[in-house]
Enzyme design. Structure first.
Site, short mmCIF file in Angstrom:
data_model
loop_
_atom_site.label_atom_id
_atom_site.label_comp_id
_atom_site.label_asym_id
_atom_site.label_seq_id
_atom_site.Cartn_x
_atom_site.Cartn_y
_atom_site.Cartn_z
N TYR A 50 0.83 -1.20 0.00
CA TYR A 50 0.00 0.00 0.00
C TYR A 50 0.87 1.26 0.00
O TYR A 50 0.69 2.14 -0.84
CB TYR A 50 -0.92 -0.01 1.22
CG TYR A 50 -1.93 1.11 1.26
CD1 TYR A 50 -2.95 1.19 0.33
CD2 TYR A 50 -1.87 2.09 2.25
CE1 TYR A 50 -3.89 2.22 0.37
CE2 TYR A 50 -2.80 3.11 2.31
CZ TYR A 50 -3.81 3.18 1.36
OH TYR A 50 -4.73 4.19 1.41
N GLY A 88 2.92 1.38 -3.20
CA GLY A 88 2.01 1.50 -4.34
C GLY A 88 1.52 2.93 -4.50
O GLY A 88 1.48 3.48 -5.61
N PHE A 110 -13.45 -0.19 16.61
CA PHE A 110 -13.85 0.18 17.97
C PHE A 110 -15.37 0.27 18.09
O PHE A 110 -15.95 -0.21 19.07
CB PHE A 110 -13.22 1.51 18.36
CG PHE A 110 -11.75 1.43 18.71
CD1 PHE A 110 -11.05 0.24 18.62
CD2 PHE A 110 -11.06 2.56 19.14
CE1 PHE A 110 -9.70 0.16 18.94
CE2 PHE A 110 -9.72 2.50 19.47
CZ PHE A 110 -9.04 1.29 19.37
N PRO A 165 2.70 3.20 12.39
CA PRO A 165 3.20 4.52 12.77
C PRO A 165 2.87 4.86 14.22
O PRO A 165 1.77 4.59 14.70
CB PRO A 165 2.47 5.46 11.81
CG PRO A 165 2.06 4.61 10.66
CD PRO A 165 1.77 3.26 11.25
#
Length: 319
Positions: free
Chosen positions: A147, A150, A193, A276
């Site tokens: 991803y 890309g 969630f 991250p």
């Protein structure tokens, strides 16, 4: 600048794409939705079927496509970790070949085209907040690379078409976006969630919950994309689009529990590879070029999203 009359939205039956189709059609703009339904859903655009201004085409953006349009929004690509980890080669193929095919179509028709890129091009950033001049910190061999790389390659294709053919291209770097029509099982943090809270299940937090994201409500994001598309031809980008208000994953989970009235507990799991630690956009450029910034507060957007999830729950079985 001529007003758009006929627009192609690739990935138009997906989360963002379907909201963009809504926006265009409500303004009387003829819209072609191209989607292979691998991650999108026909239910997202079903309310437009039969409208003469709307055309749905089931097709793969990685294959050649022809249409006469005056705008192309290239949104087609699996966009959640669960989706692209399950189909990494397909994700890379969609990002690169899809961008190339749409650029070829745009070049042939001298059509303005926008690439929906992503904050993932910054990887696990060492610059905070992230500005468009930051080149990123991406692992090209990791499980997110299909991803991340890309989308980075797609940006390169757009920039090279601009340089080589003087094409009017636009690049939007989209940060975390949420709202109605997210799929409960897509693995994105907001949808996960909410789905877990409404089901009374434990809410899964990866890591210690201190990692941060910046959540932009879908209506704000669509407004930003359209504003970028309609900028003068000399505005290419990339332009960050996202909410500069940072929120920890732990705080988001507690907010969802409070808003749903759930008794869900928080459980922690190891942090995935290359996830991250911090993510927040610098939107100075969007403010200057587009006069744009998000307006929907996180709590308001979450309430709307929770209501949409509740409405989609199966009706209770009569005793």
């Amino acid at each position: 600048m001529p007003v758009a009359k006929r627009v192609l939205v690739t990935g138009g039956a997906g989360f963002l794409g379907s909201h963009l189709c809504d926006h265009l059609l409500r303004r009387g703009i003829e819209t072609i939705c191209l989607d292979d339904l691998s991650t999108g859903s026909l239910d997202n655009v079903r309310h437009w079927l039969g409208d003469p201004r709307f055309t749905f085409v089931r097709g793969d953006v990685a294959e050649a496509f022809d249409a006469e349009v005056d705008r192309i929004y290239n949104l087609a690509c699996p966009a959640s970790p669960a989706q692209y980890r399950a189909a990494p080669i397909r994700t890379l193929r969609t990002s690169v070949l899809g961008a190339l095919n749409m650029l070829t179509l745009a070049r042939r028709g001298r059509t303005r085209i926008l690439q929906a890129s992503t904050s993932e091009v910054y990887g696990d950033p060492v610059q905070h907040p992230q500005s468009e001049t930051y080149w990123g910190n991406v692992n090209p061999l990791g499980e997110r690379a299909c991803y991340d790389e890309g989308k980075r390659c797609a940006e390169t294709l757009f920039a090279d078409h601009r340089r080589q053919y003087a094409m009017p291209v636009k690049i939007a770097r989209i940060f975390n976006t949420y709202g109605p029509r997210m799929r409960a099982e897509d693995g994105r943090v907001v949808s996960s969630f909410i789905a877990q809270a409404l089901a009374g299940q434990d809410i899964t937090i990866f890591g210690d919950g201190s990692q941060t994201r910046s959540f932009c409500y879908v209506d704000d994001m669509i407004d930003g994309l359209v504003r970028l598309m309609e900028t003068p031809d000399d505005v290419t980008g990339p332009v960050n689009l996202g909410n500069p208000q940072e929120c920890s994953i732990g705080d988001l989970a507690r907010m969802v529990i409070a808003l749903t009235g759930s008794r869900s507990r928080l459980v922690r799991r190891p942090l995935p590879e290359d996830d991250p630690r911090r993510r927040r956009p610098d939107i100075t450029l969007a403010r200057e070029l587009l006069a744009w910034q998000p307006t929907v507060p996180l709590e308001t957007g979450l309430r709307r999203t929770i209501a949409a999830f509740e409405a989609a729950l199966p009706a209770p079985v009569a005793p």
